[in-house]
Scaffold this active site. Sequence first.
Site, PDB file in Angstrom:
ATOM      1  N   PRO A  54       0.841  -1.204   0.000  1.00  0.00           N
ATOM      2  CA  PRO A  54       0.000   0.000   0.000  1.00  0.00           C
ATOM      3  C   PRO A  54       0.878   1.257   0.000  1.00  0.00           C
ATOM      4  CG  PRO A  54       0.150  -0.924   2.202  1.00  0.00           C
ATOM      5  CD  PRO A  54       0.857  -1.893   1.308  1.00  0.00           C
ATOM      6  N   SER A  60       7.563   5.002   8.718  1.00  0.00           N
ATOM      7  CA  SER A  60       7.627   3.988   7.661  1.00  0.00           C
ATOM      8  C   SER A  60       6.353   3.172   7.591  1.00  0.00           C
ATOM      9  CB  SER A  60       8.836   3.079   7.894  1.00  0.00           C
ATOM     10  OG  SER A  60       8.488   2.059   8.805  1.00  0.00           O
ATOM     11  N   LYS A  61       6.238   2.433   6.504  1.00  0.00           N
ATOM     12  CA  LYS A  61       5.088   1.556   6.327  1.00  0.00           C
ATOM     13  C   LYS A  61       4.981   0.588   7.488  1.00  0.00           C
ATOM     14  CE  LYS A  61       4.785   1.227   1.317  1.00  0.00           C
ATOM     15  NZ  LYS A  61       4.720   0.376   0.152  1.00  0.00           N
ATOM     16  N   ARG A  62       6.150   0.161   7.953  1.00  0.00           N
ATOM     17  CA  ARG A  62       6.150  -0.838   9.033  1.00  0.00           C
ATOM     18  C   ARG A  62       5.571  -0.289  10.326  1.00  0.00           C
ATOM     19  NH1 ARG A  62      10.511  -1.660   6.183  1.00  0.00           N
ATOM     20  NH2 ARG A  62      11.722  -0.201   7.421  1.00  0.00           N
TER      21      ARG A  62
END
Length: 506
Positions: free
Chosen positions: A16, A264-266
């Site tokens: 995403p 971040s995405k994480r």
Amino acid sequence: MSRPVRVRFAPSPTGPLHVGGVRTALFNYLFAKKNNGKLILRIEDTDQTRYVAGAEEYIIESLKWCGINFDEDVVKGGDYGPYRQSDRKEIYHQYADTLINCGNAYYAFDTPEELDSIRKEKEALKQQFQYDVFTRKNMRNSLTLQESEVKELLASGVHYVIRFKMPENEIVHMNDIIRGKVEVNTNTLDDKVLYKSDRMPTYHLANIVDDHLMEISHVIRGEEWLPSLPLHVLLYRAFGWDNTMPEFAHLPLILKPDGKGKLSKRDGDKLGFPVFPTDWKTAEGEIYSGYRESGYFPEAFVNMLSLLGWNPGTEQEIFSLEQLCEIFVLERVGKAGSRFDPDKTKWFNHQYLIVKSKSELALMLKPEFEKQGINAEISLIEKICELLKERATFVKDILKESIFFFKAPESYDAEAIKKRWKPETPSILNELKEIISSAESLEPHQLEEKVKTHFESKNIGLGQVMTPFRIAVVGTTSGPGMFEIVELLCKEEIISRIENAVKKIS
Ligand code: GLU
């Protein structure tokens, strides 16, 4: 004469989009609009190992939710298509050949295992291996092998890659609209892989070739791509495209709320807020929350994003997308990373909520009430919205805070009762009940005056009256003005709630 503005957002469908990606798309959009240019969506999916099913659809849909529309893309098409790199595969080969033929690239036959073992050897010596102007002289490539040997290897069908041949000891001068002049010595850079024998280009080659063929005038992207800029500039030069090289602008990082590191995405939902525009469901069925499903208005989300790294030069904070399109300039984007502020994001949503009309809000709420089994008149919902919107961040808050209008409390806040329900409370509430039942009008000011005059004459403070009254009608001690609540409930309902509370609590 300056060239027509054509910018692109070029995500890789590896998952995403996170807020940083959306901001990059947004700044490209604003820049295109401001300059009467075109915005292109190009899907960079050359790295098949990192491909994630559903990511492309996610990117398209979530940007649409934000109001970011493209002039050319994989769905709409356009004169410069195809717009998905895997559909352009055949284009890149000739460009890799061109670079080989003009001596700016070379074949490298080192196997992944060989490279791995060199890397490990270096690591053991606490050094880092880089395939560059120095080390390439000791590797198996077309710069070190005999021409005949190279021909044989190529004909044999072994795995190879094509690497960029970094010029030796040269200063590359670059210009970035946000960062100004940047320079770097080529001896510090590595010979990046541009093309692989599986006939797939890498990011660097495909990106430059496509930006050139799509006549991109400005590359606006995240700061993480700044280290690739020297290679990109050298590639333009190697192809002889210096004159039409786009201008570059690298956007500052978006930092975690504590300022420590990049958001971040994480970070997913770990920090207590979404990092994605809309919900993302992984192949394993895990769901990461998005701003849309969390109840944010797209206008609020986009407004918040616009101020991450850019500033209008004034104190103004609320901007519609149209206003942003008129005033956005890259020169007002800062170099420093900007902290993501989840509370401020809520503040933006509240600002957009309070200016929505009561009928707009009521239309959004009506189906939510129905889901709760409440079939209320739209005119009542409108009044409730007016009464509660100042206290709400999300539309769903209005729902949560207004259930008591439709359902009498089944229980009462025990803590509040302990503190505020006195032995004399039942008789005070009975008097209040009489006032309400004999009142001709429940107009808030009139009723308040009546109640005040009555209790003041008996030396009873309004606090002794109103808190128990609220507990009886709402069940808790918080909520909008009691007299405003009374006006929206019918007399019988208030009287019955008072009677019930007196019975149950006393
Ligand atoms: N595909 C790259 C990305 O995923 C694009 C970088 C660029 O804009 O050049 O961000």
